[in-house]
Design a protein around this motif. Structure first.
Motif, short mmCIF file in Angstrom:
data_model
loop_
_atom_site.label_atom_id
_atom_site.label_comp_id
_atom_site.label_asym_id
_atom_site.label_seq_id
_atom_site.Cartn_x
_atom_site.Cartn_y
_atom_site.Cartn_z
N THR A 20 0.82 -1.21 0.00
CA THR A 20 0.00 0.00 0.00
C THR A 20 0.86 1.26 0.00
N ASN A 21 0.45 2.25 -0.80
CA ASN A 21 1.10 3.56 -0.80
C ASN A 21 0.39 4.44 0.23
N TRP A 22 1.09 4.77 1.30
CA TRP A 22 0.49 5.54 2.38
C TRP A 22 0.72 7.03 2.26
N GLN A 23 1.46 7.48 1.30
CA GLN A 23 1.82 8.90 1.18
C GLN A 23 0.57 9.79 1.14
N GLY A 24 0.46 10.70 2.12
CA GLY A 24 -0.63 11.66 2.15
C GLY A 24 -1.97 11.13 2.60
N ARG A 25 -2.07 9.85 2.91
CA ARG A 25 -3.36 9.28 3.31
C ARG A 25 -3.64 9.56 4.79
N ARG A 26 -4.90 9.83 5.08
CA ARG A 26 -5.33 10.12 6.45
C ARG A 26 -5.69 8.79 7.14
N VAL A 27 -4.99 8.50 8.22
CA VAL A 27 -5.15 7.20 8.87
C VAL A 27 -5.38 7.41 10.37
N ALA A 28 -6.40 6.76 10.90
CA ALA A 28 -6.63 6.75 12.34
C ALA A 28 -6.10 5.43 12.91
#
Length: 476
Positions: A2-10
């Motif tokens: 998964t590309n997590w760059q810039g993703r909003r994650v709780a």
């Protein structure tokens, strides 16, 4: 990957494993918000590290609100999936992820997973040590050891990863390890799972997504695991203390044997008397570990080496003190605080060979105590006294009375079982010291979780050891 760059994650639940998840996400450019019902001070060392990281925090009441607004949510194992906010999250389409799910996705090495109601930690440790003795670079994680999410992608393909997996970790997975082992299944965590069927279904996910080239090992002596095996899509092996399976590991006479496939010759692994771990339940754990590691290439010599040298892990029938107590010599204090289910306490009782005073009770997980009560009522039981404590004291006492009434004269003991009730944990240990006979054992094997009095079973064990040491110093 998964590309997590810039993703909003709780990230919900800020314990050790999710702290590693937060570091993993930050390193990959995610925008992270950590959430927990505790405040920063209550989070202790984890809170101190979070304060140094570029992560937003939402703590205390309302920590589960607004989760559907994120691109993904990591939820710690052990938070009930039946909470309204998590039910809403599941139906929203937002991915609900976990540390173990990412490890299975990114790891190129062979992964062996171990689950079950009892014996997970001991068996996982045995499996890791056997693979190491077989010459494999081995990483142990999951419910024990260090979180592996930050290193999973860098573990070499030729290595071996061994994971202890709880029902809470498994119910979030959509893939299975290449090697799966179910030690046993008895009622547990019914305060968190809707019913026994949901608990069993969570355990089954350890093999549910396997393929025909994968391996699943089951306990031939356990009703639930025998039935589970019928659903396995992979190659099945067994372990048993009662009968010889077609393939797997088993106890025959006074030795454990191993065979990889049906119609192959059996190899002797070790004599039962050579196993250092106490109790027949640990003989089963050794057999289980042999069955799984043998399926992945470990030689019998590696199995035997570990069986003859491994002395166990903390809080599992661990001797924490020996000496004179209240004028009585050779009293032994044994910590089995990990016994948070009745079946584990039954196994501990059966491992005792001396007169035993049992500390019993704690937080109520809504489990039945009938089997444990019947074990305590047996005329040949080593338990001479029971000290009941905690939220389940009355429930266990009622189960014992009912078992005695059902058994009638058949359960009459030469020496009546003494039943005491304590108002606190410290008082329970003092009461045990008063009634333990010379040469006897004070056994902490509560059959219950610790949350009514302690943060976890480790803290309960630590307090027990402290109180035992104080009594021993007084008697010296």
């Amino acid at each position: 990957m998964t590309n997590w760059q810039g993703r909003r994650v709780a990230v919900v639940g800020l314990g050790t494993s999710n702290l590693a998840v937060i570091r993993y996400l930050l390193q990959r450019g995610a925008q992270v918000e950590g959430r927990d019902q505790k405040n920063l001070a209550e989070l202790g060392d984890v809170g101190a590290e979070l304060a140094r990281l570029p992560v937003k925090l939402r703590l205390g009441p309302g920590y589960l609100e607004g989760l559907t607004e994120y691109d993904a949510v990591f939820v710690t194992p052990g938070i009930s999936r039946h909470k309204p906010e998590l039910v809403e999250l599941k139906t929203s389409g937002v991915p609900i992820l976990s540390e173990i799910g990412v490890v299975l996705e990114e790891c190129r090495a062979t992964v062996l997973g171990i689950t079950g109601t009892s014996g997970k930690t001991t068996t996982t440790t045995l499996v890791g040590k056997i693979m190491e003795a077989a010459g494999r670079q081995t990483f142990v994680g999951g419910n024990i050891g260090q979180p592996l999410i930050e290193v999973a992608a860098s573990i070499p393909p030729e290595a071996m990863v061994v994971l202890e997996l709880s029902s809470f970790q498994l119910e979030m997975l959509d893939r299975s390890p290449q090697g799966a082992l179910v030690t046993n299944v008895t009622p547990n965590h019914l305060d968190m799972h809707a019913d026994m069927a949901e608990y069993v279904a969570a355990k089954e996910r350890i093999f549910r997504f396997q393929g025909p080239r994968d391996v699943a090992v089951f306990n031939l002596d356990n009703e639930y695991t025998r039935k589970m095996a019928e659903e396995a899509p992979s190659r099945r092996l067994w372990f048993s203390l009662e009968e010889e399976p077609g393939a797997g590991a088993w106890l025959a006479g006074e030795a454990i044997y191993w065979r990889g496939r049906e119609n192959q010759g059996a190899e002797k692994v070790v004599q039962r008397e050579e196993i250092l771990l106490p109790g027949m339940h640990n003989v089963a754990n050794v057999a289980a570990a042999c069955a799984l590691t043998g399926a992945f290439g470990a030689p019998v010599s590696a199995m035997a080496q570990v069986a003859r040298t491994f002395r166990g892990v903390p809080h599992r029938l661990q001797v924490v003190g020996e000496g004179t107590v209240r004028g009585k010599a050779n009293v032994t204090f044994i910590n089995d605080s990990i016994a948070t289910t009745p079946s584990r306490t039954v196994a501990a009782i059966r491992a005792m060979t001396r007169p035993t005073v049992l500390l019993l009770g704690g937080y109520d997980k809504h489990l039945p105590f009938d089997e444990l009560a019947e074990e305590l009522m047996q005329p040949e039981s080593p338990v001479t006294a029971v000290v009941l404590l905690g939220a389940t004291a009355e429930k266990i006492g009622a189960a014992m009375a009912a078992a005695k009434e059902r058994g009638g004269r058949a359960l009459e003991r030469a020496r009546p079982l003494q039943v005491l009730r304590a108002a606190s944990f410290a008082q329970a240990v003092q009461m045990a010291a008063e009634v333990v006979p010379p040469g006897g054992v004070v056994l902490l094997s509560p059959a219950c979780a610790s949350y009514d009095m302690f943060r976890n079973f480790e803290e309960r064990a630590h307090v027990f050891e402290q109180l035992a040491q104080e009594l021993l110093r007084e008697g010296a």
